[in-house]
Write an enzyme that holds these catalytic residues in place. Sequence first.
Site, PDB file in Angstrom:
ATOM      1  N   LYS A  20      23.635  45.662  32.495  1.00 26.99           N
ATOM      2  CA  LYS A  20      24.384  44.769  31.601  1.00 26.99           C
ATOM      3  C   LYS A  20      23.801  44.703  30.193  1.00 26.99           C
ATOM      4  O   LYS A  20      24.495  44.317  29.263  1.00 26.99           O
ATOM      5  CB  LYS A  20      24.481  43.364  32.208  1.00 26.99           C
ATOM      6  CG  LYS A  20      25.398  43.333  33.422  1.00 26.99           C
ATOM      7  CD  LYS A  20      25.857  41.945  33.760  1.00 26.99           C
ATOM      8  CE  LYS A  20      26.956  42.010  34.817  1.00 26.99           C
ATOM      9  NZ  LYS A  20      27.472  40.729  35.216  1.00 26.99           N
ATOM     10  N   LYS A  53      30.797  50.127  39.753  1.00 26.63           N
ATOM     11  CA  LYS A  53      31.469  49.228  40.687  1.00 26.63           C
ATOM     12  C   LYS A  53      32.656  48.541  40.001  1.00 26.63           C
ATOM     13  O   LYS A  53      32.675  48.411  38.769  1.00 26.63           O
ATOM     14  CB  LYS A  53      30.499  48.192  41.245  1.00 26.63           C
ATOM     15  CG  LYS A  53      30.065  47.137  40.277  1.00 26.63           C
ATOM     16  CD  LYS A  53      29.379  45.988  41.009  1.00 26.63           C
ATOM     17  CE  LYS A  53      29.145  44.855  40.031  1.00 26.63           C
ATOM     18  NZ  LYS A  53      29.235  43.548  40.596  1.00 26.63           N
ATOM     19  N   LYS A  72      34.772  42.312  37.272  1.00 26.61           N
ATOM     20  CA  LYS A  72      35.777  41.511  36.571  1.00 26.61           C
ATOM     21  C   LYS A  72      35.552  41.477  35.065  1.00 26.61           C
ATOM     22  O   LYS A  72      36.457  41.193  34.314  1.00 26.61           O
ATOM     23  CB  LYS A  72      35.916  40.093  37.141  1.00 26.61           C
ATOM     24  CG  LYS A  72      34.656  39.332  37.406  1.00 26.61           C
ATOM     25  CD  LYS A  72      34.976  37.959  37.984  1.00 26.61           C
ATOM     26  CE  LYS A  72      34.184  37.652  39.223  1.00 26.61           C
ATOM     27  NZ  LYS A  72      32.733  37.609  39.027  1.00 26.61           N
TER      28      LYS A  72
HETATM   29  N1  AQP Z   1      32.833  45.955  43.398  1.00 27.16           N
HETATM   30  C1  AQP Z   1      32.402  45.160  44.353  1.00 27.16           C
HETATM   31  N2  AQP Z   1      32.498  45.518  45.657  1.00 27.16           N
HETATM   32  C2  AQP Z   1      32.083  44.685  46.641  1.00 27.16           C
HETATM   33  N3  AQP Z   1      31.559  43.449  46.407  1.00 27.16           N
HETATM   34  C3  AQP Z   1      31.456  43.056  45.124  1.00 27.16           C
HETATM   35  N4  AQP Z   1      30.999  41.926  44.554  1.00 27.16           N
HETATM   36  C4  AQP Z   1      31.118  42.026  43.206  1.00 27.16           C
HETATM   37  N5  AQP Z   1      31.652  43.199  42.876  1.00 27.16           N
HETATM   38  C5  AQP Z   1      31.865  43.878  44.034  1.00 27.16           C
HETATM   39  C6  AQP Z   1      30.475  40.786  45.285  1.00 27.16           C
HETATM   40  O1  AQP Z   1      31.213  39.638  44.896  1.00 27.16           O
HETATM   41  C7  AQP Z   1      30.350  38.497  44.925  1.00 27.16           C
HETATM   42  C8  AQP Z   1      30.493  37.725  43.668  1.00 27.16           C
HETATM   43  O2  AQP Z   1      30.060  38.503  42.562  1.00 27.16           O
HETATM   44  P1  AQP Z   1      29.779  37.744  41.212  1.00 27.16           P
HETATM   45  O3  AQP Z   1      31.020  37.231  40.649  1.00 27.16           O
HETATM   46  O4  AQP Z   1      28.742  36.730  41.398  1.00 27.16           O
HETATM   47  O5  AQP Z   1      29.116  38.777  40.260  1.00 27.16           O
HETATM   48  P2  AQP Z   1      29.112  40.300  40.207  1.00 27.16           P
HETATM   49  O6  AQP Z   1      28.493  40.852  41.435  1.00 27.16           O
HETATM   50  O7  AQP Z   1      28.430  40.651  38.923  1.00 27.16           O
HETATM   51  O8  AQP Z   1      30.659  40.629  40.189  1.00 27.16           O
HETATM   52  P3  AQP Z   1      31.523  41.204  39.039  1.00 27.16           P
HETATM   53  O9  AQP Z   1      32.915  41.170  39.458  1.00 27.16           O
HETATM   54  O10 AQP Z   1      30.978  42.528  38.619  1.00 27.16           O
HETATM   55  O11 AQP Z   1      31.345  40.150  37.888  1.00 27.16           O
HETATM   56  P4  AQP Z   1      30.901  40.368  36.418  1.00 27.16           P
HETATM   57  O12 AQP Z   1      31.776  41.462  35.886  1.00 27.16           O
HETATM   58  O13 AQP Z   1      31.110  39.063  35.733  1.00 27.16           O
HETATM   59  O14 AQP Z   1      29.449  40.766  36.459  1.00 27.16           O
HETATM   60  C9  AQP Z   1      28.933  39.006  45.171  1.00 27.16           C
HETATM   61  O15 AQP Z   1      28.607  38.804  46.541  1.00 27.16           O
HETATM   62  C10 AQP Z   1      29.038  40.470  44.876  1.00 27.16           C
HETATM   63  O16 AQP Z   1      28.102  41.224  45.626  1.00 27.16           O
END
Ligand code: AQP
Length: 337
Positions: A112, A193, A196
């Site tokens: 990030k 991955k 969002k």
């Molecule tokens: N691509 C993914 N596949 C499977 N699991 C996923 N998780 C996130 N992306 C994937 C799981 O969702 C939960 C919540 O994630 P989060 O919102 O706390 O943060 P993150 O992992 O950083 O998810 P994002 O969507 O990528 O958010 P941003 O873009 O804001 O950083 C966790 O259990 C995660 O493992």
Amino acid sequence: MKKRAFSGVQPSGVLHLGNYFGAIKRFTDFQDDYDCFFCIVDLHSITVYQDPEELPKLINDTALYYLAAGLDPQKATLFVQSDVPCHAELSWMLECVSTFGELSRMTQFKDKSKGKESFSSGLFTYPVLMAADILLYDTDVVPVGEDQKQHVELCRDLAQRFNSRYGETFKVPEAVIPEFGARIKSLQNPDKKMSKSDPNPLGYISLSDSKDDIVNKIRRAVTDSGREIVYSPEDKPAIANLMTIYSLCTGLEFSEIEEQFEGKGYAAFKQALADAIIETLAPVQEKYREYAESGIISSILKQGAEKANEVSSQVLKRAKQRMGLSLLLDPTKRKLS
Ligand code: AQP
């Protein structure tokens, strides 16, 4: 007594299929057998800028999607992180136990912050706040996607270090990562991955996407050379990702999918995949609308915050005592407004 499960999701955008299959849908599998605490981690989301006008809506939406995915507030405690001050307090205490070196090795931080001239200190200390979230509930298990494994490892290290330095204080939790669906990839780049905060919305299917959005995004999803539908993550990472999503939506094995699409090519597969996603998301979107209209979410979050404050304040008090910090303001006696 039931074992305890804790997990959280950031309100950093509308949840996507990865969050659904890797996290919130799985959470509902825990609520019958575990004492569950599920959190909307808004303090984590502000490690990158969030529009203060938008954030309350995203928090509300995230809570609604938890319910729409099947979370039962009678069985599990659902709350917003910033309604529970113990999280930020314990985070600071744990920062003083963590080292700069170990935080520098966190791959999410490296990803990030990569290529950015400036980023918040919070992005760097994010995993310590996550450790505080987990440890405050005497958590046994942490259901998360693959991307969070390293952070749960760090949480275990911090708990063990604190316990050996100050005496037995924290339960050492374990991550529970699904064998399948733990890492859904971007539709535009299967090396990354699904996320969002991806600036390109074609990279993810969000839980609020319309049928047309879903058809369009799947149609434009990248594929690999050739035209066969075969599961081979090394040679065909994009198709392997789409097959994983199809399998999660339909329950079919990869061999069954290969058989179903033998000789049919990518276009037919993509059409079937879009239909399967639409079918999977339709009841979730329907329940989301029902819960949103019912207006019930604020009382669920208030009750959740009360319970979370009650439990976490006991653990914070224990940790403050062990560290020799002042307890003139007893955390267990503070009340929500
Ligand atoms: N691509 C993914 N596949 C499977 N699991 C996923 N998780 C996130 N992306 C994937 C799981 O969702 C939960 C919540 O994630 P989060 O919102 O706390 O943060 P993150 O992992 O950083 O998810 P994002 O969507 O990528 O958010 P941003 O873009 O804001 O950083 C966790 O259990 C995660 O493992």
